[in-house]
Design a protein around this motif. Structure first.
Motif, PDB file in Angstrom:
ATOM      1  N   GLY A 113       0.914  -1.113   0.056  1.00  0.00           N
ATOM      2  CA  GLY A 113       0.044   0.116  -0.043  1.00  0.00           C
ATOM      3  C   GLY A 113       0.924   1.418   0.053  1.00  0.00           C
ATOM      4  N   ILE A 114       0.633   2.064  -0.694  1.00  0.00           N
ATOM      5  CA  ILE A 114       1.391   3.274  -1.007  1.00  0.00           C
ATOM      6  C   ILE A 114       0.622   4.589  -0.574  1.00  0.00           C
ATOM      7  N   THR A 115       1.165   5.153   0.614  1.00  0.00           N
ATOM      8  CA  THR A 115       0.594   6.502   0.821  1.00  0.00           C
ATOM      9  C   THR A 115       1.596   7.619   0.528  1.00  0.00           C
ATOM     10  N   ASN A 116       1.154   8.739   0.281  1.00  0.00           N
ATOM     11  CA  ASN A 116       2.346   9.694  -0.256  1.00  0.00           C
ATOM     12  C   ASN A 116       1.757  11.259   0.255  1.00  0.00           C
ATOM     13  N   GLN A 117       2.854  12.179   0.156  1.00  0.00           N
ATOM     14  CA  GLN A 117       2.689  13.561   0.279  1.00  0.00           C
ATOM     15  C   GLN A 117       1.928  14.027  -1.133  1.00  0.00           C
ATOM     16  N   ARG A 118       0.728  14.649  -0.845  1.00  0.00           N
ATOM     17  CA  ARG A 118      -0.085  14.996  -1.872  1.00  0.00           C
ATOM     18  C   ARG A 118       0.364  16.207  -2.650  1.00  0.00           C
ATOM     19  N   GLU A 119      -0.216  16.046  -3.962  1.00  0.00           N
ATOM     20  CA  GLU A 119      -0.124  17.213  -4.874  1.00  0.00           C
ATOM     21  C   GLU A 119       1.403  17.511  -5.528  1.00  0.00           C
ATOM     22  N   THR A 120       2.273  16.820  -4.795  1.00  0.00           N
ATOM     23  CA  THR A 120       3.690  17.261  -5.413  1.00  0.00           C
ATOM     24  C   THR A 120       3.657  16.577  -6.649  1.00  0.00           C
ATOM     25  N   THR A 121       4.470  17.236  -7.594  1.00  0.00           N
ATOM     26  CA  THR A 121       4.359  16.991  -8.973  1.00  0.00           C
ATOM     27  C   THR A 121       5.526  16.409  -9.957  1.00  0.00           C
ATOM     28  N   LEU A 122       5.483  15.380 -10.562  1.00  0.00           N
ATOM     29  CA  LEU A 122       6.483  14.958 -11.402  1.00  0.00           C
ATOM     30  C   LEU A 122       6.142  14.942 -12.689  1.00  0.00           C
ATOM     31  N   VAL A 123       6.994  15.238 -13.593  1.00  0.00           N
ATOM     32  CA  VAL A 123       6.659  14.855 -15.214  1.00  0.00           C
ATOM     33  C   VAL A 123       8.056  14.112 -15.593  1.00  0.00           C
ATOM     34  N   TRP A 124       7.740  13.011 -16.377  1.00  0.00           N
ATOM     35  CA  TRP A 124       8.901  12.293 -16.854  1.00  0.00           C
ATOM     36  C   TRP A 124       8.452  11.657 -18.030  1.00  0.00           C
ATOM     37  N   ASP A 125       9.815  11.504 -18.889  1.00  0.00           N
ATOM     38  CA  ASP A 125       9.599  10.862 -20.258  1.00  0.00           C
ATOM     39  C   ASP A 125       9.009   9.365 -20.488  1.00  0.00           C
TER      40      ASP A 125
END
Ligand code: ADP
Length: 492
Positions: A77-89
């Motif tokens: 199960g993954i829980t994460n800091q919200r809204e943080t943005t990644l863009v990748w190839d």
């Protein structure tokens, strides 16, 4: 059959991995902090390599400590800091820019314009008040500022994800490209009523739909990790934003259930069931976690300065040397002695919304001691929580009966008793305060069939500690009146 659940909590300052057994008991835990990158004043970034590296390290450590291997893990199960943005190839998996963290203010000016022109339209669709926190303007910033990014995105060559999506994509070597409702709801691109990415918003921000992941319930069999990543493939069965994970971890699954996390700030989330409540008090409306395709609606409010006021007692005033001393110091005095502290260090949020307000200490006399200041500081956390609970009740028309609590400052028994007293509601602190990791574990365990239903999950619960209101009405009203007066003196 493998019966362990691995919860990965990818937070703002550290990554954690916790192994739970089928009784939802913690078997092992590992944590690693990583670097915060501040390229300019108000800008905050994380290196995607640091995020991945710290996650891989803590997972390995937690498995070793639990004396198990990936084969023994039934679900992640993954829980994460919200809204943080990644863009990748899409082809190489290489990020085109650092992760832009939720706290980053680089798009604040643009959001100020949005507020003037389309705040209502954005609120109607997303339940959010336009702000630089949310992912949409961060993605736009990357497309506008990274050389060649927009062209590649328009050709379908780039992908966007919040941290959950990025982790799943990396762990599955590109086979899982998905997110869940709770994370999608924080992008400011997702229509929380139709439960779809919103074409008008995508057009407004100039974001190609091909960049966006499939949206699923938080508890869902997303797919397998690549064999090479952990040694054997493991199903990812949960993905959920950290605050909604804590709400689920507290088993706040019915309309009217409310939790508060007392951390640096305070995060209050209230389940409003199938009804998306519109706030007249500046709270945001968002989605909660489930294993079904009808996620509940959630009303969310936050207090900017919660436990941070205790840090200020320690590091600013230096009247305590550790956070837990605040509890004993506050109890060296019988009451607040008329002293109120309004910790508007960075302005006041809901329900006041006064960015220019600055903190005050009022009611000081010759008899005021350190004890009174410490007491006023702790009490201020409780009053701010009261203000938001009242706003939530007003907005939703739902009468709240109890408050579930967690977070670092929820260790403070004085604070929780005072909270119960001024709120005039029961306050419950669970035995396992790792509710963020627990929520993701519950969701993954449910989706993987370790638990049949919520009743079975409830069966794993251990008695926590209950704080029952014990203050007469006159005293309570006097204190709440004193707080209102103090806030009045603080407003700009
Ligand atoms: P975050 O996740 O926001 O970093 P945590 O949940 O770890 O926060 O909580 C840390 C906060 O709790 C700090 O602001 C600290 O001052 C406060 N805190 C920790 N222990 C206590 C305590 N015993 N009494 C009051 N505040 C505390």
């Amino acid at each position: 059959m493998s019966r362990f659940i691995l919860s990965i909590d990818q937070g703002t300052t550290s990554s954690r991995a916790i192994v739970f057994d089928e009784n939802a008991r913690i078997v092992s835990m590992a944590q690693q902090e990583f670097k915060q990158i501040y390229p300019k004043s108000g800008w905050v970034e994380h290196s995607p390599q640091d995020i991945m590296g710290s996650v891989m390290a803590v997972v390995a450590e937690a498995l070793v400590r639990a004396e198990i291997s990936a084969e023994d893990v039934a679900a992640i199960g993954i829980t994460n800091q919200r809204e943080t943005t990644l863009v990748w190839d899409k082809e190489t998996g290489k990020p085109v820019y650092n992760a832009i963290v939720w706290q980053c203010r680089r798009t604040a000016e643009y959001c100020g314009e949005l507020k003037k022109t389309c705040a209502d339209a954005i609120y109607e669709k997303t339940g959010l008040i336009p702000d630089a926190y949310f992912s949409a303007t961060k993605i736009k910033w990357i497309l506008d500022n990274v050389a060649g990014a927009r062209e590649r995105a328009e050709q379908g060559g780039l992908l966007f994800g919040t941290v959950d999506t990025y982790l799943m994509w990396q762990l599955s070597k590109g086979r899982i490209f998905a997110t869940d409702y709770t994370n999608a709801a924080r992008t400011m691109l997702f229509n929380i009523h139709t439960l779809k990415w919103d074409e008008e918003l995508l057009a407004l921000f100039g974001i190609p739909a091909s960049m966006l992941a499939e949206v699923r319930p938080s508890g869902w069999n997303f797919g397998l990790t690549d064999k090479k990543v952990f040694g054997s493939p493991v199903p990812v069965c949960g993905a959920v934003g950290d605050q909604q994970s804590a709400l689920f971890g507290q088993l706040c699954t019915e309309a009217g259930d409310l939790k508060n996390t007392y951390g640096t700030g305070c995060f209050l989330l209230m389940n409003t069931g199938s009804r998306a409540v519109k706030s007249r008090n500046g709270l945001v409306t968002t989605l909660g976690a489930t294993c079904t395709d009808r996620p509940p609606y959630v009303l969310e409010g936050s207090v900017f300065v919660g436990g941070a006021v205790v840090q200020w007692l320690r590091d600013g005033l230096k009247i305590i040397s550790a956070a837990d001393e605040s509890e004993t110091l506050a109890q060296t005095v019988e009451d607040n002695g008329g002293v109120y502290l309004v910790p508007a260090f960075t302005g006041l949020g809901a329900p006041y919304w006064d960015a220019a307000a600055r903190g005050t200490v009022s009611g000081i006399t010759r008899g005021t001691t350190r004890g009174h200041i410490a007491r006023a500081a702790l009490e201020s956390i409780a009053y701010q929580v009261c203000d938001i609970v009242q706003a939530m009740e007003k907005d939703s028309g739902i009468k709240i009966t109890r408050l579930a609590v967690d977070g670092g400052a929820s260790r403070n028994n004085f604070l929780l008793q005072f909270q119960s007293d001024v709120l005039s509601r029961e306050v419950v602190r669970p035995r396992c305060v790792e509710t963020t990791a627990l929520g993701a574990a519950y969701l993954a365990g449910l989706a993987a069939g370790i638990w049949k239903d919520l009743n079975e999950v409830r069966g794993t619960l251990k008695e926590g500690r209950l704080f029952v209101p014990d203050m007469d009405v006159a005293r309570r009203e006097k204190l709440l009146g004193g707080w209102k007066t103090a806030v009045g003196k603080t407003l700009s």
